[in-house]
Design a protein around this motif. Structure first.
Motif, PDB file in Angstrom:
ATOM      1  N   GLU A 189       0.824  -1.204   0.000  1.00 19.36           N
ATOM      2  CA  GLU A 189       0.000   0.000   0.000  1.00 19.36           C
ATOM      3  C   GLU A 189       0.863   1.261   0.000  1.00 19.36           C
ATOM      4  OE1 GLU A 189      -2.483  -0.463   3.388  1.00 19.36           O
ATOM      5  OE2 GLU A 189      -3.943  -1.759   2.364  1.00 19.36           O
ATOM      6  N   LYS A 190       1.925   1.236   0.796  1.00 17.58           N
ATOM      7  CA  LYS A 190       2.827   2.394   0.818  1.00 17.58           C
ATOM      8  C   LYS A 190       3.494   2.595  -0.534  1.00 17.58           C
ATOM      9  CE  LYS A 190       3.898   2.214   5.771  1.00 17.58           C
ATOM     10  NZ  LYS A 190       4.980   2.009   6.788  1.00 17.58           N
ATOM     11  N   GLN A 191       3.876   1.488  -1.183  1.00 15.11           N
ATOM     12  CA  GLN A 191       4.511   1.601  -2.490  1.00 15.11           C
ATOM     13  C   GLN A 191       3.540   2.145  -3.520  1.00 15.11           C
ATOM     14  OE1 GLN A 191       7.766   1.035  -3.026  1.00 15.11           O
ATOM     15  NE2 GLN A 191       7.431   1.900  -5.068  1.00 15.11           N
ATOM     16  N   GLU A 192       2.276   1.688  -3.457  1.00 16.29           N
ATOM     17  CA  GLU A 192       1.272   2.185  -4.396  1.00 16.29           C
ATOM     18  C   GLU A 192       0.994   3.663  -4.179  1.00 16.29           C
ATOM     19  OE1 GLU A 192      -2.057  -0.348  -3.809  1.00 16.29           O
ATOM     20  OE2 GLU A 192      -1.248  -1.999  -5.033  1.00 16.29           O
ATOM     21  N   GLN A 193       1.025   4.098  -2.918  1.00 14.72           N
ATOM     22  CA  GLN A 193       0.833   5.515  -2.636  1.00 14.72           C
ATOM     23  C   GLN A 193       1.964   6.352  -3.214  1.00 14.72           C
ATOM     24  OE1 GLN A 193       0.355   5.865   1.590  1.00 14.72           O
ATOM     25  NE2 GLN A 193      -1.718   4.993   1.597  1.00 14.72           N
ATOM     26  N   ARG A 194       3.204   5.836  -3.122  1.00 19.46           N
ATOM     27  CA  ARG A 194       4.330   6.568  -3.700  1.00 19.46           C
ATOM     28  C   ARG A 194       4.232   6.623  -5.211  1.00 19.46           C
ATOM     29  NH1 ARG A 194       7.442   3.920   0.507  1.00 19.46           N
ATOM     30  NH2 ARG A 194       7.972   2.233  -0.959  1.00 19.46           N
ATOM     31  N   ASN A 195       3.761   5.497  -5.817  1.00 16.91           N
ATOM     32  CA  ASN A 195       3.604   5.491  -7.270  1.00 16.91           C
ATOM     33  C   ASN A 195       2.536   6.462  -7.722  1.00 16.91           C
ATOM     34  OD1 ASN A 195       5.551   3.516  -7.442  1.00 16.91           O
ATOM     35  ND2 ASN A 195       4.106   1.809  -7.569  1.00 16.91           N
TER      36      ASN A 195
END
Length: 222
Positions: free
Chosen positions: A208-214
């Motif tokens: 989820e954190k990675q998707e938010q950064r993307n």
């Protein structure tokens, strides 16, 4: 930035694959542990219920100026074992029936069953360890299992031939003690499964954190 986006996208796909594999592993382990826990609880409930039934139907019989059981019989070890196996069997059957519909509904029933069992027994992970210890320490010679295995019971058994088979009662008690140990092992397996659940949750949060950064990357940056 385009290369960075490709790297993060690849990481996301790899992470999603890892999460799915872990999810399938957790579901399989839950199914196996719940199945064995239910079978063990059912066997324990059946055997100990037979012993209690034998006592209930024979304790008033008098032959040779005495009854077949100890004069001050202690029933609480058997009652605790029956209660624990009954609770485990009940929620185990609910979960197994839910598995015939979907893994998601089974996980939900298993979760609520764990909450209720934990409330009643203080901690689900220790219930069968406690029961096994209590059942064994309750073998004082005045309980059903201890009395059936005692030399005195074997001595008076001829007077109650055809009424009570103390050797069978003794074997049932020994079998139930082994089953209670096995149930303790199943609770340890459940603990290992919950560790996998926590690991899965960690993977999900990382994704989820990675998707938010993307999502913060502007289209022009790619």
């Amino acid at each position: 930035m385009k290369q960075e986006a490709e790297v993060t996208e690849g990481w996301g796909v790899q992470s999603q694959s890892s999460i799915q594999k872990l999810k399938n592993k957790i579901r399989l382990l839950r199914l196996v542990s719940r199945f064995f826990g239910t079978v063990l609880a059912g066997a324990t409930l059946y055997l100990e219920s037979r012993t209690l039934h034998t006592f209930a139907t024979t304790h008033t019989v008098i032959r040779g100026n005495r009854g077949p059981w100890a004069r001050q019989t202690t029933l609480w070890p058997s009652v605790i074992l029956v209660a624990a196996s009954g609770i485990t069997l009940f929620f185990g059957l609910l979960t197994m029936m839910a598995y015939t519909r979907s893994f998601r509904s089974a996980d939900r029933v298993n979760f609520y069953g764990t909450i209720i069992t934990t409330t009643i027994e203080a901690a689900h992970i220790t219930i069968w360890i406690i029961v096994a210890v209590l059942y064994r320490t309750g073998k004082t010679g005045h309980d059903l299992w201890g009395w059936a295995c005692s030399p005195l019971a074997q001595k008076i058994e001829p007077n109650f031939e055809g009424l009570v088979d103390f050797s069978r009662v003794c074997k049932r008690g020994s079998t139930n003690f082994a089953l209670s140990i096995a149930n303790s092992a199943v609770t340890i397996l459940n603990l290992c499964i919950w560790i996998l659940v926590l690991q899965r949750m960690r993977y999900v949060k990382m994704q989820e954190k990675q998707e938010q950064r993307n999502s913060t990357l502007a289209p022009g940056d790619c």
